[in-house]
Design a protein around this motif. Structure first.
Motif, mmCIF file in Angstrom:
data_model
loop_
_atom_site.group_PDB
_atom_site.id
_atom_site.type_symbol
_atom_site.label_atom_id
_atom_site.label_comp_id
_atom_site.label_asym_id
_atom_site.label_seq_id
_atom_site.Cartn_x
_atom_site.Cartn_y
_atom_site.Cartn_z
ATOM 1 N N GLN A 122 0.810 -1.206 0.000
ATOM 2 C CA GLN A 122 0.000 0.000 0.000
ATOM 3 C C GLN A 122 0.849 1.264 0.000
ATOM 4 O OE1 GLN A 122 -2.838 -0.141 3.159
ATOM 5 N NE2 GLN A 122 -3.654 -2.105 2.571
ATOM 6 N N GLY A 123 1.991 1.211 0.716
ATOM 7 C CA GLY A 123 2.860 2.368 0.761
ATOM 8 C C GLY A 123 2.201 3.550 1.434
ATOM 9 N N GLY A 124 2.653 4.764 1.079
ATOM 10 C CA GLY A 124 2.037 5.979 1.584
ATOM 11 C C GLY A 124 2.133 6.110 3.084
ATOM 12 N N ALA A 125 1.078 6.709 3.640
ATOM 13 C CA ALA A 125 1.073 7.014 5.072
ATOM 14 C C ALA A 125 1.131 5.765 5.907
ATOM 15 C CB ALA A 125 -0.181 7.832 5.413
ATOM 16 N N ASP A 126 0.435 4.700 5.485
ATOM 17 C CA ASP A 126 0.459 3.459 6.251
ATOM 18 C C ASP A 126 1.871 2.913 6.341
ATOM 19 O OD1 ASP A 126 -2.113 3.274 7.061
ATOM 20 O OD2 ASP A 126 -2.791 2.006 5.414
ATOM 21 N N GLU A 127 2.600 2.971 5.229
ATOM 22 C CA GLU A 127 3.956 2.442 5.225
ATOM 23 C C GLU A 127 4.853 3.235 6.168
ATOM 24 O OE1 GLU A 127 6.900 -0.208 4.223
ATOM 25 O OE2 GLU A 127 4.814 -0.258 3.596
ATOM 26 N N ALA A 128 4.615 4.554 6.247
ATOM 27 C CA ALA A 128 5.464 5.409 7.068
ATOM 28 C C ALA A 128 5.308 5.130 8.551
ATOM 29 C CB ALA A 128 5.138 6.873 6.786
ATOM 30 N N ARG A 129 4.229 4.475 8.937
ATOM 31 C CA ARG A 129 3.998 4.204 10.353
ATOM 32 C C ARG A 129 4.908 3.092 10.869
ATOM 33 N NH1 ARG A 129 -2.481 4.666 11.528
ATOM 34 N NH2 ARG A 129 -2.939 6.323 10.051
ATOM 35 N N TRP A 130 5.479 2.314 9.980
ATOM 36 C CA TRP A 130 6.312 1.191 10.415
ATOM 37 C C TRP A 130 7.734 1.672 10.632
ATOM 38 C CZ3 TRP A 130 5.449 -3.397 12.345
ATOM 39 C CH2 TRP A 130 6.511 -4.297 12.462
ATOM 40 N N ALA A 131 8.211 1.582 11.863
ATOM 41 C CA ALA A 131 9.558 2.048 12.191
ATOM 42 C C ALA A 131 10.559 0.900 12.077
ATOM 43 C CB ALA A 131 9.583 2.609 13.612
ATOM 44 N N GLU A 132 11.770 1.232 11.721
ATOM 45 C CA GLU A 132 12.840 0.241 11.643
ATOM 46 C C GLU A 132 13.010 -0.407 13.022
ATOM 47 O OE1 GLU A 132 15.782 -2.015 9.841
ATOM 48 O OE2 GLU A 132 14.464 -0.550 8.894
ATOM 49 N N PRO A 133 12.802 -1.718 13.148
ATOM 50 C CA PRO A 133 12.858 -2.339 14.481
ATOM 51 C C PRO A 133 14.285 -2.508 14.981
ATOM 52 C CG PRO A 133 12.446 -4.015 12.818
ATOM 53 C CD PRO A 133 12.429 -2.692 12.096
#
Length: 705
Positions: free
Chosen positions: A307-318
């Motif tokens: 999906q990318g976009g805003a949803d993708e940005a919510r995932w932080a590098e663990p």
């Protein structure tokens, strides 16, 4: 305590946290990496070295239990006088102190439950609500308030999906009426504590100056769970200063639905230019096998969104954890035929684990929803394994706990100083239902016994500690200890296997953890649809995995009932953890990677009795030919019809609007015990589940029992 001795007990990264006492700092701390140790040693080192005055330090965390643990550690390190509180506790203390001069008059009474006020507000507006709707509306109003939205702003909030059956305008009207009713009654809620404190600090320069003079250095734990309102309060406490140390892990953000956001943690270095960044990745809690499972789960998400976009940005590098403990047993995966078989297998394995030397109190069964608890309660009870339930209810507010402490206090005044307080407590509490052995049943009777048994455990603990020190001990000492614990929300423990949802297990750990019911529809939960929601479910499972120190068992069932259709699948998340799951159940589909789609009705629907094609919509809905007999439980069907009539009469709706007869027949045939199973019935959509699901499941369970 010698400052050098405080630092000597830490690893290099923890020492870097503790030794740097001034300026902004963000500590990215993975699960089990000793974050509480690092920040308490930092505070203690600052006090011991003379940089901090204890009374000028405020350490903030998110639960009363965590705050109590922090205070105990600070006292042990010699840092007496440091304030360690929750956001609400710290704000309430300031609000009550400054209320007379900043607001005037007597502080309003604090209510801890919105339900009654929201129900009355809804009646005034002639809005139709039931218990489930009131609960959801309360959550929505809480979200709006911690997001600092007025009723007018909430009504205009873009992209907000209100509770089923209401639009944003209706919720805004209810929100406005609720605020007005509170003002009439001269009461405030928990969100008001923060909002009013923020208002006072913004509007009264004298109050703000007094608070900033009192507190010069701030530490915030679990910073990934900060809401916009809490962040605003923190900013006002600081008043532009930069003496702030925050600790958190974006991979443990599991409360987004309450308004929590990891954005403040992830953007800390932008907000505080030049902030020191320290990563804690040495995992001292779990074995390498458990740590690998946790790392693999998060690593599998990389590049997983289409999906990318805003949803993708919510995932932080663990953070990638590095295990420090010796090797332990491999993570066990178990696929069982049905829910009862899974519960029995877990109970049998737990019994063997206890026999092998692991205390029952060091074992937990964790699940996604509280509704999954019943099967494990019954299985553990049948196996003779003691267990305890962890719920959201405040321990010291339980009726039997209040009654028990009152009776112990009365008995203490007349007790002989030489009497054993443990035996006295047993005698006193037996009148309220305490017995030496737990009741065989479950539910309210079991929970009442657990509460009383926990009070007896405190009596034994106090007596043992005093005797070990060669001191006399009385029942009054027990009462004093209980009073202190109630004030600090220090909940006593009971020896037994813990049964808890993963959400309530946050911050806890056990030697052996059983993650149960890990099937699609439960993990991730069926209503998690967007990539952001699926990501939150992944983080929730990560929290569950990292509760285990030595043993981790993951299980799921293929069917709800014995002999039922084996149409369940293990959670998509398990494909990254087990080659066997991947081999037996295939690769994860693109649908599962990006979120579950709404199931489509098969064009070639056939009768479940004779196998003939179904032609009419009514036949497809009932899954039967019109000539084939229905196999539903008629007594359950009649009970559901009676309930539907009452519901329709109470709300003024036609009965078929609640549920059609065809849908009730399917309920009586399927006999659902979970939200997932109820959602699979034709005619039961998300709005019906939100409004009626709890009542239907309770009725089916009660009738079957």
């Amino acid at each position: 305590m010698n400052p050098d001795d405080i630092l000597a007990a830490l690893d290099p990264e923890q020492r870097e946290v503790a030794a740097n006492l001034t300026g902004p700092m963000v500590v990215l701390a993975g699960a089990g990496t000793g974050k509480t140790r690092a920040i308490t040693h930092r505070i203690a080192y600052g006090v011991a070295s003379g940089v901090y005055k204890p009374q000028q330090v405020l350490a903030v965390t998110f639960t009363a239990r965590a705050a109590a643990e922090m205070r105990a550690r600070l006292r042990a390190l010699g840092a007496h006088g440091v304030q360690a509180r929750t956001f609400h506790s710290a704000a309430l203390r300031q609000l009550q102190y400054f209320w007379p001069q900043a607001i005037g008059g007597t502080p309003h009474r604090l209510v801890d439950n919105k339900a009654a006020l929201i129900a009355e507000s809804a009646r005034r507006l002639r809005l139709t609500t039931d218990r489930a709707a009131i609960r959801d509306l309360a959550g929505e109003i809480e979200w709006a308030k911690v997001s600092m939205l007025t009723p007018e702003a909430y009504e205009r909030a873009p992209g907000r999906v209100p509770p089923t059956g209401f639009d944003q305008r209706a919720v805004a009207r209810l929100y406005r009426a609720y605020e007005g009713l509170k003002e009439e009654r001269l009461v405030i809620d928990f969100e008001d504590v923060l909002l009013l404190t923020v208002g006072i600090l913004e509007d009264d320069a004298r109050v703000a100056a007094a608070v900033r003079e009192q507190y010069r250095y701030f530490v915030v734990d679990e910073y990934q769970d900060v809401s916009p309102l809490q962040q605003r309060l923190l900013d006002l406490w600081l008043g532009g200063r930069k003496e702030l140390c925050v600790v958190g892990d974006a991979s443990q953000t599991i409360y987004s639905f309450t308004g929590a956001s990891s954005r403040h943690l992830l953007e800390f270095t932008s907000a505080y230019e030049g902030a020191r960044v320290v990563k804690l990745v040495r995992d001292y809690r779990s074995t390498p096998q458990v740590v690998k499972a946790a790392n693999d789960l998060l690593a599998a998400r990389q590049g997983g969104s289409s999906q990318g976009g805003a949803d993708e940005a919510r995932w932080a590098e663990p953070l990638e954890l590095r295990a420090q403990r010796p090797s332990g047993p491999e993570v066990l995966f178990a696929e069982l035929a049905d829910d009862a078989a899974e519960a029995e297998a877990v109970a049998a394995h737990i019994k063997k684990t206890i026999a092998a030397g692991t205390p029952a109190s060091e074992i937990a069964v964790l699940f996604r929803t509280n509704g999954q608890s019943q099967a494990f309660e019954e299985a553990l009870g049948s196996a003779g394994v003691p267990f305890k339930l962890r719920g959201a209810e405040r321990f010291y507010e339980r009726r039997e706990v209040r009654e028990g402490i009152l009776q112990l206090r009365a008995a203490a005044r007349a007790a002989d100083p030489g009497e054993d307080p443990g035996q006295l407590a047993r005698t006193v509490l037996s009148s309220l239902g305490y017995a030496e052995t737990a009741p065989s049943g479950t539910g309210a009777q079991r929970e009442r016994w657990e509460s009383l048994a926990a009070l007896v455990a405190v009596a034994d603990e106090v007596a043992g500690l005093r005797r070990d020190r060669g001191e006399a001990v009385t029942l009054q000492d027990v009462v004093d200890e209980l009073t202190d614990r109630a004030a600090s929300a220090h909940v006593p423990t009971l020896d037994g296997v813990a049964l808890a949802s993963i959400h309530t297990a946050k911050g806890l750990e056990w030697d052996a953890v059983y993650l149960a019911g890990m099937s699609e529809g439960l993990m991730p939960i069926s209503y998690a649809q967007t990539q952001a929601e699926i990501d939150e479910e992944r983080r929730l499972l990560y929290v569950g995995i990292t509760r285990a120190r030595q043993q981790l068992h993951i299980s799921w069932a293929l069917s709800r009932t014995k002999g039922g259709s084996a149409n369940r699948k293990p959670s998509r998340f398990l494909h990254a953890l087990s080659p066997d799951v991947r081999a037996r159940h295939g690769a994860v589909s693109s649908r599962e990677r990006t979120g579950p789609a709404r199931p489509r009705e098969s064009k070639a629907a056939v009768c479940v009795v004779c196998g003939s094609p179904l032609t009419s919509p009514q036949e497809r809905k009932l899954r039967h030919c019109s000539d084939c007999p229905l196999s539903f439980d008629e007594s359950v069907f009649e009970a559901l019809r009676a309930w539907r009539k009452d519901e329709a009469d109470a709300t003024g709706k036609p009965a078929f609007v609640v549920f059609t007869d065809a849908t009730l027949m399917l309920m009586a045939e399927v006999l659902p015990s979970t939200v997932q199973e109820l959602a699979g019935i034709s005619g039961v959509g998300a709005s019906k589940i939100e409004r009626y699901g709890e009542a239907v499941l309770a009725l089916v369970k009660e009738h079957r029992s």
